[in-house]
Design a protein around this motif. Structure first.
Motif, PDB file in Angstrom:
ATOM      1  N   PRO A   1       0.714  -0.975   0.167  1.00  0.00           N
ATOM      2  CA  PRO A   1       0.129   0.123   0.274  1.00  0.00           C
ATOM      3  C   PRO A   1       0.753   1.170  -0.060  1.00  0.00           C
ATOM      4  O   PRO A   1       2.067   1.609   0.509  1.00  0.00           O
ATOM      5  CB  PRO A   1      -0.626  -0.255   1.365  1.00  0.00           C
ATOM      6  CG  PRO A   1      -1.404  -1.680   1.681  1.00  0.00           C
ATOM      7  CD  PRO A   1       0.445  -2.076   1.516  1.00  0.00           C
TER       8      PRO A   1
ATOM      9  N   ASN B   1       0.387   4.333   1.747  1.00  0.00           N
ATOM     10  CA  ASN B   1       0.239   4.277   2.782  1.00  0.00           C
ATOM     11  C   ASN B   1       1.072   3.818   3.671  1.00  0.00           C
ATOM     12  O   ASN B   1       1.163   4.044   5.135  1.00  0.00           O
ATOM     13  CB  ASN B   1      -0.839   5.002   3.254  1.00  0.00           C
ATOM     14  CG  ASN B   1      -1.660   4.439   3.189  1.00  0.00           C
ATOM     15  OD1 ASN B   1      -1.259   2.655   3.132  1.00  0.00           O
ATOM     16  ND2 ASN B   1      -3.267   4.538   3.800  1.00  0.00           N
ATOM     17  N   ALA B   2       1.863   2.393   3.666  1.00  0.00           N
ATOM     18  CA  ALA B   2       2.485   1.748   4.298  1.00  0.00           C
ATOM     19  C   ALA B   2       3.236   1.911   5.655  1.00  0.00           C
ATOM     20  O   ALA B   2       3.478   1.880   6.357  1.00  0.00           O
ATOM     21  CB  ALA B   2       2.765   0.410   3.956  1.00  0.00           C
TER      22      ALA B   2
ATOM     23  N   THR C   1       1.216   6.112   9.647  1.00  0.00           N
ATOM     24  CA  THR C   1       0.834   4.233   9.780  1.00  0.00           C
ATOM     25  C   THR C   1       2.035   3.598   9.562  1.00  0.00           C
ATOM     26  O   THR C   1       1.813   2.703   8.630  1.00  0.00           O
ATOM     27  CB  THR C   1       0.092   4.203   8.191  1.00  0.00           C
ATOM     28  OG1 THR C   1       0.945   4.720   7.161  1.00  0.00           O
ATOM     29  CG2 THR C   1      -1.221   5.175   8.150  1.00  0.00           C
TER      30      THR C   1
ATOM     31  N   ASN D   1       4.463   0.230   9.520  1.00  0.00           N
ATOM     32  CA  ASN D   1       3.602  -1.354  10.184  1.00  0.00           C
ATOM     33  C   ASN D   1       4.274  -1.333  11.627  1.00  0.00           C
ATOM     34  O   ASN D   1       5.696  -1.761  11.354  1.00  0.00           O
ATOM     35  CB  ASN D   1       3.390  -1.960   9.401  1.00  0.00           C
ATOM     36  CG  ASN D   1       1.601  -1.809   7.965  1.00  0.00           C
ATOM     37  OD1 ASN D   1       1.577  -1.819   8.509  1.00  0.00           O
ATOM     38  ND2 ASN D   1       3.150  -2.348   7.017  1.00  0.00           N
TER      39      ASN D   1
ATOM     40  N   GLN E   1      -4.786   2.525  14.063  1.00  0.00           N
ATOM     41  CA  GLN E   1      -5.379   2.466  12.476  1.00  0.00           C
ATOM     42  C   GLN E   1      -5.781   1.671  11.952  1.00  0.00           C
ATOM     43  O   GLN E   1      -4.678   0.225  12.198  1.00  0.00           O
ATOM     44  CB  GLN E   1      -3.734   2.752  11.751  1.00  0.00           C
ATOM     45  CG  GLN E   1      -4.687   2.546  10.139  1.00  0.00           C
ATOM     46  CD  GLN E   1      -3.224   3.461   9.899  1.00  0.00           C
ATOM     47  OE1 GLN E   1      -2.425   3.094   9.186  1.00  0.00           O
ATOM     48  NE2 GLN E   1      -3.077   5.137   9.063  1.00  0.00           N
TER      49      GLN E   1
ATOM     50  N   SER F   1      -5.782  -2.339   9.520  1.00  0.00           N
ATOM     51  CA  SER F   1      -5.675  -2.530   9.158  1.00  0.00           C
ATOM     52  C   SER F   1      -5.406  -2.451   7.546  1.00  0.00           C
ATOM     53  O   SER F   1      -4.455  -2.664   6.637  1.00  0.00           O
ATOM     54  CB  SER F   1      -5.650  -4.033   9.306  1.00  0.00           C
ATOM     55  OG  SER F   1      -6.500  -4.571   9.127  1.00  0.00           O
ATOM     56  N   SER F   2      -6.630  -1.864   6.646  1.00  0.00           N
ATOM     57  CA  SER F   2      -6.898  -1.585   5.962  1.00  0.00           C
ATOM     58  C   SER F   2      -6.035   0.003   5.334  1.00  0.00           C
ATOM     59  O   SER F   2      -6.372   0.288   4.197  1.00  0.00           O
ATOM     60  CB  SER F   2      -8.602  -1.246   5.917  1.00  0.00           C
ATOM     61  OG  SER F   2      -9.420   0.507   6.774  1.00  0.00           O
ATOM     62  N   LYS F   3      -5.619   0.485   6.273  1.00  0.00           N
ATOM     63  CA  LYS F   3      -5.274   1.492   6.341  1.00  0.00           C
ATOM     64  C   LYS F   3      -6.194   2.631   5.934  1.00  0.00           C
ATOM     65  O   LYS F   3      -5.725   3.962   5.094  1.00  0.00           O
ATOM     66  CB  LYS F   3      -4.200   1.661   5.286  1.00  0.00           C
ATOM     67  CG  LYS F   3      -2.880   0.678   5.066  1.00  0.00           C
ATOM     68  CD  LYS F   3      -2.073   0.438   6.873  1.00  0.00           C
ATOM     69  CE  LYS F   3      -1.280  -0.054   7.241  1.00  0.00           C
ATOM     70  NZ  LYS F   3      -0.690  -0.096   8.471  1.00  0.00           N
ATOM     71  N   LYS F   4      -7.268   2.959   6.016  1.00  0.00           N
ATOM     72  CA  LYS F   4      -8.310   3.834   5.418  1.00  0.00           C
ATOM     73  C   LYS F   4      -8.901   4.618   6.094  1.00  0.00           C
ATOM     74  O   LYS F   4      -9.138   5.994   6.521  1.00  0.00           O
ATOM     75  CB  LYS F   4      -9.534   3.024   4.580  1.00  0.00           C
ATOM     76  CG  LYS F   4      -9.431   2.418   3.388  1.00  0.00           C
ATOM     77  CD  LYS F   4      -8.875   3.051   2.535  1.00  0.00           C
ATOM     78  CE  LYS F   4      -8.465   2.475   1.421  1.00  0.00           C
ATOM     79  NZ  LYS F   4      -7.601   3.720   0.425  1.00  0.00           N
TER      80      LYS F   4
ATOM     81  N   ASP G   1      -5.611   8.659   0.187  1.00  0.00           N
ATOM     82  CA  ASP G   1      -3.988   9.006  -0.860  1.00  0.00           C
ATOM     83  C   ASP G   1      -3.726   9.542  -1.712  1.00  0.00           C
ATOM     84  O   ASP G   1      -5.189   9.670  -2.639  1.00  0.00           O
ATOM     85  CB  ASP G   1      -3.666   7.891  -1.346  1.00  0.00           C
ATOM     86  CG  ASP G   1      -3.364   6.425  -0.177  1.00  0.00           C
ATOM     87  OD1 ASP G   1      -3.104   6.062   0.522  1.00  0.00           O
ATOM     88  OD2 ASP G   1      -3.436   4.992  -1.161  1.00  0.00           O
TER      89      ASP G   1
ATOM     90  N   LYS H   1      -0.011  12.156   1.141  1.00  0.00           N
ATOM     91  CA  LYS H   1      -1.540  11.475   1.793  1.00  0.00           C
ATOM     92  C   LYS H   1      -2.921  13.100   2.531  1.00  0.00           C
ATOM     93  O   LYS H   1      -1.476  13.830   2.761  1.00  0.00           O
ATOM     94  CB  LYS H   1      -1.626  10.209   2.582  1.00  0.00           C
ATOM     95  CG  LYS H   1      -1.562  10.688   3.584  1.00  0.00           C
ATOM     96  CD  LYS H   1      -1.842   8.807   4.632  1.00  0.00           C
ATOM     97  CE  LYS H   1      -1.573   9.191   6.494  1.00  0.00           C
ATOM     98  NZ  LYS H   1      -1.002   8.193   6.873  1.00  0.00           N
TER      99      LYS H   1
END
Length: 398
Positions: A53, A55-56, A61, A63, A144, A146-149, A197, A203
């Motif tokens: 992704p 924005n990972a 965000t 991880n 946050q 896990s969908s990063k949304k 994004d 973003k």
């Protein structure tokens, strides 16, 4: 591919023959060649890239190693160096003819800090000791999905300042006085974040939530020559809807910066105040020059919470550095301003020691009411508290 597979089959038979005749090393070398032939035949030479992704790797965000409730968590703090500026509108009696006429005397104006802090100290020369700076600790917790949304964030902001004021004057002889103010503020911010994004390293973050806070003042004044002592306390409480916007840009591998801010507004805040006054026998009456013939001890207070409108603006600039996978450091500037206006339309409660004190309290309210610029009417300016923060922070990403 058929020819290569036929050759590999023949080589397998050859390897078995060598093993039967007692040459295992020769058989192993032939089998290694067979593996290379079949690897080239059955493994694609242009594999699809693993999707990551966009924005990972952005700072908010990043991880971590622990996933809980289908998302990642961050816990951190900010160490703040703060500076405050207070504005209270019309502070001096000479700014307004009605104020000068109604108040009656040119005694020292009130402090810009606090609400129920009208002064009757002498004024000719002043000496002020103000500590407008403070060092505070601000925790932060964020989640946050896990969908990063989307995600959730909680932050806590606190502030305090002091003001000591010495005054001297010549009203019926040499007079002197002292006053002190203590201001404290606390602000809880709980928001839902929506991530959008813009590119692989940029973003937008939209914020919607609540601010729950309070602003409190404890003040006192004393003049031995006038025989006066006063205590002044007020507290504002509010729950305000909040909405904001933030732009995040990652540059290089471990650095990023954030630019953004938020607004909050509510017309249903509330204010409570209390003003206690004591004038000893022979002292000067408040807002007038005559001397009292008996002790005057009274208290003015808000019997009901006063409706208060709160409006605030918060702007933040922050640079982030993530040298390790689970650790992030922050350096930022924050500017936040609270503006408020109270509807001072209800008469206060009065408690007094004796009938003379009750009359003095009623007169005090009438004379000082002209100074309340935050009375919700007559176009008088609102109060404002402006706080600037320079802060350093650290966040651990689980």
């Amino acid at each position: 591919m058929l020819a290569q597979e036929t050759k590999a089959t023949e080589m397998e038979l050859e390897a078995e023959s060598y093993e039967e005749r007692g040459y295992p090393k020769r058989a192993n070398l032939i089998r290694e060649k067979i593996k290379r032939i079949r690897k080239e035949n059955f493994q694609t030479k242009n594999p699809e890239p693993v999707y990551i992704p966009s924005n990972a790797t952005l700072t908010s965000t990043n991880n971590g190693s622990l996933s809980f409730l289908d998302g990642t968590w961050e816990f951190g703090f900010r160490y703040m160096r703060q500076y405050a500026d207070f504005r209270s509108g019309k502070e001096w009696a000479l700014d307004d003819g009605q104020v000068a006429s109604q108040a009656g005397t040119p005694y020292l104006p009130r402090s810009p800090i606090g609400y129920q802090n009208i002064r009757s100290l002498p004024y000719l020369m002043e000496w002020e000791e103000t500590r407008k700076n403070s060092n505070t600790f601000s925790p932060k917790i964020s989640y946050q999905h896990s969908s990063k949304k989307w995600g959730i964030e909680y932050m806590y902001l606190q502030f305090f300042t002091t003001r000591n004021y010495f005054s001297f004057g010549d009203i019926g002889g040499f007079q002197s006085g002292y006053q002190t103010d203590r201001f404290m503020g606390a602000d809880h911010k709980l928001i839902v974040q929506i991530f959008e994004d813009y590119s692989h390293n940029k973003k937008f973050v939209w914020e919607f939530g609540l601010r729950i806070g309070s602003l409190s003042t404890n003040s006192s004044q004393h003049s031995q020559t006038l025989g006066q002592t006063g205590l002044f306390r007020d507290t504002i409480q509010y729950v305000a809807p909040s909405t904001g916007f933030k732009f995040v840009h990652q540059f290089f591998e471990n650095y990023s910066y954030e630019l953004g801010g938020d607004l909050f507004f509510t017309p249903v805040g509330n204010l409570k105040y209390r003003r206690d006054s004591f004038t000893s026998i022979g002292g000067m009456s408040r807002f007038s020059g005559e001397r009292v013939v008996t002790d005057e001890v009274y208290s003015l207070f808000s019997e009901n919470r006063i409706q208060t409108t709160i409006f605030g603006l918060n702007i933040t600039t922050q640079v982030n550095w993530a040298p390790f996978q689970n650790h992030k450091f922050h350096l930022g500037l924050q500017s936040i301003q609270y503006n408020w206006r109270a509807n001072e339309s209800e008469l206060p409660g009065i408690r007094a020691l004796n009938p003379e004190s009750y009359l003095a309290g009623a007169r005090d309210y009438y004379l000082s009411s002209a100074f309340y610029e935050a009375d919700g009417g007559k176009g008088r300016p609102i109060r404002s508290y402006h706080i600037s923060n320079l802060y350093f922070g650290y966040t651990y990403v689980f």
